[in-house]
Design an enzyme around this catalytic site. Structure first.
Site, PDB file in Angstrom:
ATOM      1  N   ARG A 276      38.510  66.869  26.418  1.00 52.34           N
ATOM      2  CA  ARG A 276      37.249  66.324  26.961  1.00 52.34           C
ATOM      3  C   ARG A 276      37.555  65.207  27.960  1.00 52.34           C
ATOM      4  NH1 ARG A 276      34.473  65.168  21.230  1.00 52.34           N
ATOM      5  NH2 ARG A 276      36.048  66.481  20.251  1.00 52.34           N
TER       6      ARG A 276
ATOM      7  N   GLU B 107      37.484  61.001   6.255  1.00 51.58           N
ATOM      8  CA  GLU B 107      36.054  61.308   6.398  1.00 51.58           C
ATOM      9  C   GLU B 107      35.542  62.101   5.204  1.00 51.58           C
ATOM     10  OE1 GLU B 107      37.658  62.729   9.990  1.00 51.58           O
ATOM     11  OE2 GLU B 107      35.992  61.991  11.194  1.00 51.58           O
TER      12      GLU B 107
ATOM     13  N   GLY C 211      44.887  61.387  14.085  1.00 54.86           N
ATOM     14  CA  GLY C 211      46.210  61.991  14.326  1.00 54.86           C
ATOM     15  C   GLY C 211      47.133  61.178  15.219  1.00 54.86           C
ATOM     16  N   ILE C 212      46.682  60.805  16.400  1.00 55.82           N
ATOM     17  CA  ILE C 212      47.536  60.057  17.330  1.00 55.82           C
ATOM     18  C   ILE C 212      47.680  58.605  16.853  1.00 55.82           C
ATOM     19  CG2 ILE C 212      47.784  59.262  19.713  1.00 55.82           C
ATOM     20  CD1 ILE C 212      46.065  61.709  20.558  1.00 55.82           C
ATOM     21  N   GLY C 213      46.570  58.005  16.469  1.00 52.60           N
ATOM     22  CA  GLY C 213      46.595  56.605  16.034  1.00 52.60           C
ATOM     23  C   GLY C 213      47.475  56.399  14.808  1.00 52.60           C
ATOM     24  N   GLU C 214      47.488  57.388  13.906  1.00 50.86           N
ATOM     25  CA  GLU C 214      48.273  57.241  12.674  1.00 50.86           C
ATOM     26  C   GLU C 214      49.742  57.588  12.874  1.00 50.86           C
ATOM     27  OE1 GLU C 214      46.343  59.543   9.540  1.00 50.86           O
ATOM     28  OE2 GLU C 214      44.398  58.793  10.211  1.00 50.86           O
TER      29      GLU C 214
ATOM     30  N   HIS D 246      31.946  59.983  15.310  1.00 54.34           N
ATOM     31  CA  HIS D 246      33.077  59.605  14.445  1.00 54.34           C
ATOM     32  C   HIS D 246      32.642  58.564  13.410  1.00 54.34           C
ATOM     33  CE1 HIS D 246      36.125  60.900  17.754  1.00 54.34           C
ATOM     34  NE2 HIS D 246      36.028  61.850  16.837  1.00 54.34           N
TER      35      HIS D 246
ATOM     36  N   ASN E  80      33.239  70.919   5.861  1.00 53.79           N
ATOM     37  CA  ASN E  80      33.259  70.459   7.257  1.00 53.79           C
ATOM     38  C   ASN E  80      33.376  71.703   8.129  1.00 53.79           C
ATOM     39  OD1 ASN E  80      33.741  69.289   9.721  1.00 53.79           O
ATOM     40  ND2 ASN E  80      35.403  67.968   9.020  1.00 53.79           N
TER      41      ASN E  80
ATOM     42  N   ARG F 113      29.492  67.636   6.410  1.00 54.86           N
ATOM     43  CA  ARG F 113      29.576  66.813   7.619  1.00 54.86           C
ATOM     44  C   ARG F 113      28.629  67.419   8.661  1.00 54.86           C
ATOM     45  NH1 ARG F 113      34.916  65.489  11.155  1.00 54.86           N
ATOM     46  NH2 ARG F 113      33.921  63.971  12.503  1.00 54.86           N
TER      47      ARG F 113
ATOM     48  N   HIS G 266      39.855  55.424  16.910  1.00 54.42           N
ATOM     49  CA  HIS G 266      39.989  56.749  16.290  1.00 54.42           C
ATOM     50  C   HIS G 266      40.550  57.668  17.366  1.00 54.42           C
ATOM     51  CE1 HIS G 266      38.606  60.159  13.611  1.00 54.42           C
ATOM     52  NE2 HIS G 266      38.844  60.771  14.760  1.00 54.42           N
ATOM     53  N   LEU G 267      41.864  57.913  17.300  1.00 53.27           N
ATOM     54  CA  LEU G 267      42.546  58.666  18.360  1.00 53.27           C
ATOM     55  C   LEU G 267      43.076  59.975  17.788  1.00 53.27           C
ATOM     56  CD1 LEU G 267      44.540  55.649  19.883  1.00 53.27           C
ATOM     57  CD2 LEU G 267      42.256  56.467  20.523  1.00 53.27           C
ATOM     58  N   GLY G 268      42.289  61.020  17.898  1.00 53.38           N
ATOM     59  CA  GLY G 268      42.720  62.349  17.466  1.00 53.38           C
ATOM     60  C   GLY G 268      42.496  63.309  18.613  1.00 53.38           C
TER      61      GLY G 268
ATOM     62  N   MET H 169      49.269  65.602  21.892  1.00 55.85           N
ATOM     63  CA  MET H 169      50.026  64.401  22.241  1.00 55.85           C
ATOM     64  C   MET H 169      51.511  64.566  21.965  1.00 55.85           C
ATOM     65  SD  MET H 169      49.971  61.478  23.579  1.00 55.85           S
ATOM     66  CE  MET H 169      48.299  60.891  23.735  1.00 55.85           C
TER      67      MET H 169
HETATM   68  P1  ADP Z   1      41.067  66.133  15.102  1.00 55.82           P
HETATM   69  O1  ADP Z   1      40.265  65.294  16.046  1.00 55.82           O
HETATM   70  O2  ADP Z   1      41.080  67.587  15.448  1.00 55.82           O
HETATM   71  O3  ADP Z   1      40.818  65.828  13.635  1.00 55.82           O
HETATM   72  P2  ADP Z   1      43.629  64.881  14.598  1.00 55.82           P
HETATM   73  O4  ADP Z   1      43.081  63.590  14.094  1.00 55.82           O
HETATM   74  O5  ADP Z   1      44.321  65.774  13.631  1.00 55.82           O
HETATM   75  O6  ADP Z   1      42.564  65.699  15.413  1.00 55.82           O
HETATM   76  O7  ADP Z   1      44.656  64.524  15.781  1.00 55.82           O
HETATM   77  C1  ADP Z   1      45.315  65.500  16.530  1.00 55.82           C
HETATM   78  C2  ADP Z   1      46.186  64.810  17.560  1.00 55.82           C
HETATM   79  O8  ADP Z   1      47.155  63.992  16.870  1.00 55.82           O
HETATM   80  C3  ADP Z   1      46.974  65.761  18.451  1.00 55.82           C
HETATM   81  O9  ADP Z   1      46.934  65.308  19.794  1.00 55.82           O
HETATM   82  C4  ADP Z   1      48.388  65.629  17.912  1.00 55.82           C
HETATM   83  O10 ADP Z   1      49.345  65.859  18.904  1.00 55.82           O
HETATM   84  C5  ADP Z   1      48.410  64.185  17.502  1.00 55.82           C
HETATM   85  N1  ADP Z   1      49.530  63.905  16.608  1.00 55.82           N
HETATM   86  C6  ADP Z   1      49.730  64.331  15.343  1.00 55.82           C
HETATM   87  N2  ADP Z   1      50.941  63.926  14.887  1.00 55.82           N
HETATM   88  C7  ADP Z   1      51.524  63.243  15.908  1.00 55.82           C
HETATM   89  C8  ADP Z   1      52.785  62.569  16.090  1.00 55.82           C
HETATM   90  N3  ADP Z   1      53.694  62.542  15.106  1.00 55.82           N
HETATM   91  N4  ADP Z   1      53.023  61.978  17.274  1.00 55.82           N
HETATM   92  C9  ADP Z   1      52.119  62.013  18.277  1.00 55.82           C
HETATM   93  N5  ADP Z   1      50.919  62.616  18.166  1.00 55.82           N
HETATM   94  C10 ADP Z   1      50.629  63.217  17.010  1.00 55.82           C
END
Ligand code: ADP
Length: 396
Positions: free
Chosen positions: A243, A381, A330-333, A183, A11, A95, A210-212, A286
C-alpha cells in the site's frame, strides 16, 4: 468429567480464515490450538492447525472447486468440534475492521447488528464483508452461539475531534468521511501492557509503531489513542508492503483524468502494487529487501524509514512530547536494522537505542540514559479479542 470453557477467535481476511482457541483458566486465557485456511477462491487452498507444542493437529488441501468463506468456515467448525477434548466453546470473538461511527466498542453480534455492520462494507470494501462472512455461517450452524465483534477502529473512536477531521465541507463529512484509524486491537493490547513495562508509561506519551505488512503509528496518551497515521481507510499514512500510504489527493485526480485509469485500477495500484513492492519492484517482504543489494530495494527501505521518521515527528507534536517509542508486528518485532534506522530518525526527540539490546531482541532497547525509552513488544490482537469476548460474555 466437567468440561472447561474455551473461546474461539476468528480473523477472516479476503483469502484466509485464521482461528485460535483460548482456554479460560482463572484470569488467564492460554491458547491451546491455532489454525488457518489460506488460498480461498484459488486452486490451492490449504488448511493447517497446530497444538500449542507445535504438533500438527490437522492438515488438508483443496484444488477444485475453490473454497469460499462459508465452505472454509464449515470445515473449521467441523475440525474444531473434533478437537475440543475436555473443552467446550462458550463464545466466538471476531476481528471486524470497521465499526463506523456507531460501534466504538466490542459488541454482541446478533442478526440485526450484523446487518448494520454490513452497511459499513462501502467504508472497507476489501475487508468488512469477509470479516462478517464467518459470523453469518456460525449464525446458520449454531444460532445460539454467543458471538462478539471487535473493531480495528474502536480504540481510536475517542480521539479528539480535530484528530479525526478532514478539511472538507459538512455535506461530505456528514457521510462519515473522517479519519477513523486502524490496527486498534494491536494498539489496545500494547496499551494494556505498557504499565507492566514501566508504571509511568500508563500515564505517559507513547508512540507505537505497528510495522507489519500493514503499517501504522499510533500516539497514545495515558493509555488512550489521540492520533494515528491511518485515516478514512487503511491505505493512508505510512508506505506498507503493497500500500502506498499518504498521497497527495491530486495524484488520484491525475490518474483518473490524464492516465484514464478506472477507480478499480487505481484501487489495485494503491492497495496492491505500491509501497515496498512498488518502489523496489522486487518484493513486499522486508526480509527479502534487507537481504538484497539492489539499489531499488535500498530505496524502498529508505523511504519506509523516512516516512516513519516524519510521522513520528507529527505524532510527537500531537502528544506535546514523547516518553516512549514501542515497536511491534512482524518488522517491528524482528528487524533490528529497521529499528536502528527509525531510532536514528527519532534521535532529535531524545531516542537513543542500546545497539546490543536492539540486536538481542530484548524488551527494552533504549540506552539507560535515553530521554525517551524504546521497547519491542510482541503484539497479540487475538488475545485482545478473547479478552473482550470473555468480558461481554460475563456481562450478558
Ligand atoms: P501482517 O500485517 O500480515 O500481520 P506481519 O506482522 O506478520 O504482517 O509482518 C510481516 C512483515 O514482517 C513482512 O514484511 C516480513 O518480511 C517482516 N518480517 C518478519 N520477520 C522478519 C525479520 N526477521 N526481519 C525483517 N523483517 C521481518
Amino acid at each position: 468429567m466437567a468440561k472447561s470453557n474455551a473461546i474461539t477467535v476468528v480473523n477472516a481476511g479476503s483469502s484466509s480464515i485464521k482461528f485460535s482457541l483460548f482456554g479460560e483458566e482463572g484470569d488467564d486465557l492460554p491458547v491451546f490450538l491455532k489454525g488457518q485456511i489460506e488460498g480461498l477462491y484459488t486452486a490451492n487452498a490449504h488448511f493447517i492447525a497446530h497444538e500449542l507444542d507445535g504438533r500438527v493437529a490437522g492438515e488438508q488441501r483443496w484444488s477444485n472447486p475453490p473454497l469460499d468463506h462459508d465452505q472454509a468456515m464449515r470445515h473449521l467448525i467441523g475440525f474444531v468440534q473434533g478437537h475440543l477434548g475436555e473443552h467446550r466453546i462458550e463464545a466466538v470473538g471476531h476481528r471486524i475492521v470497521h465499526g463506523g461511527d456507531a460501534f466504538a466498542a466490542p459488541v454482541v453480534l446478533d442478526e440485526e447488528t450484523v446487518a448494520r455492520l454490513e452497511t459499513l462494507i462501502p467504508l472497507a470494501p476489501l475487508h468488512q464483508g469477509h470479516n462478517l462472512a464467518p459470523v453469518r455461517t456460525l449464525h446458520a450452524v449454531a444460532p445460539q452461539l454467543f458471538q462478539v465483534g471487535c473493531f480495528d477502529t474502536a480504540f481510536h473512536a475517542n480521539q479528539p475531534p480535530l484528530a479525526q477531521a478532514f478539511a472538507l465541507p459538512a455535506r461530505i463529512t456528514d457521510h462519515g468521511v473522517r479519519r477513523y484509524g486502524f490496527h486498534g486491537l494491536s494498539y489496545e493490547y500494547i496499551a494494556s501492557v505498557l504499565p507492566s513495562l514501566d508504571p509511568a508509561l500508563g500515564q505517559g506519551r507513547v508512540i507505537v509503531a505497528h510495522l507489519g505488512n500493514g503499517a501504522s503509528l499510533c500516539a497514545i496518551k495515558a493509555g488512550r489513542s489521540i492520533a494515528s497515521t491511518m485515516g478514512f481507510t487503511a491505505v493512508d499514512g505510512l508506505p506498507m508492503g503493497t500500500r502506498c500510504g499518504s498521497l497527495d489527493p491530486g495524484v488520484v485526480l491525475y490518474l483518473l483524468d490524464q492516465l484514464k485509469m478506472t477507480p478499480r485500477q487505481i484501487e489495485h495500484l494503491l492497495y496492491s502494487e505500491s509501497g515496498l513492492l512498488g518502489v523496489s519492484g522486487i518484493s513486499s517482504d522486508m526480509r527479502t529487501l534487507e537481504a538484497s543489494s539492489d539499489p531499488r530495494a535500498r530505496l524502498a527501505v529508505d523511504l519506509f524509514v523516512y516516512r516513519i521518521g516524519r510521522e513520528i515527528g507529527s505524532l510527537a507534536a500531537a502528544l506535546g512530547g514523547l516518553d516512549a517509542l514501542v515497536f511491534t508486528a512482524g518488522i517491528g518485532e524482528h528487524s533490528p536494522t529497521l529499528r536502528r534506522c527509525v531510532g536514528q530518525a527519532a534521535a532529535w526527540l531524545g531516542v537513543a537505542l542500546d545497539e546490543a539490546a536492539n540486536q538481542s531482541g530484548a524488551s527494552r532497547i533504549s540506552a539507560p540514559d535515553s530521554a525517551v525509552s524504546a521497547w519491542v513488544v510482541p503484539t497479540d490482537e487475538e488475545l485482545m479479542i478473547a479478552r473482550h469476548t470473555r468480558r461481554l460474555l460475563a456481562a450478558a
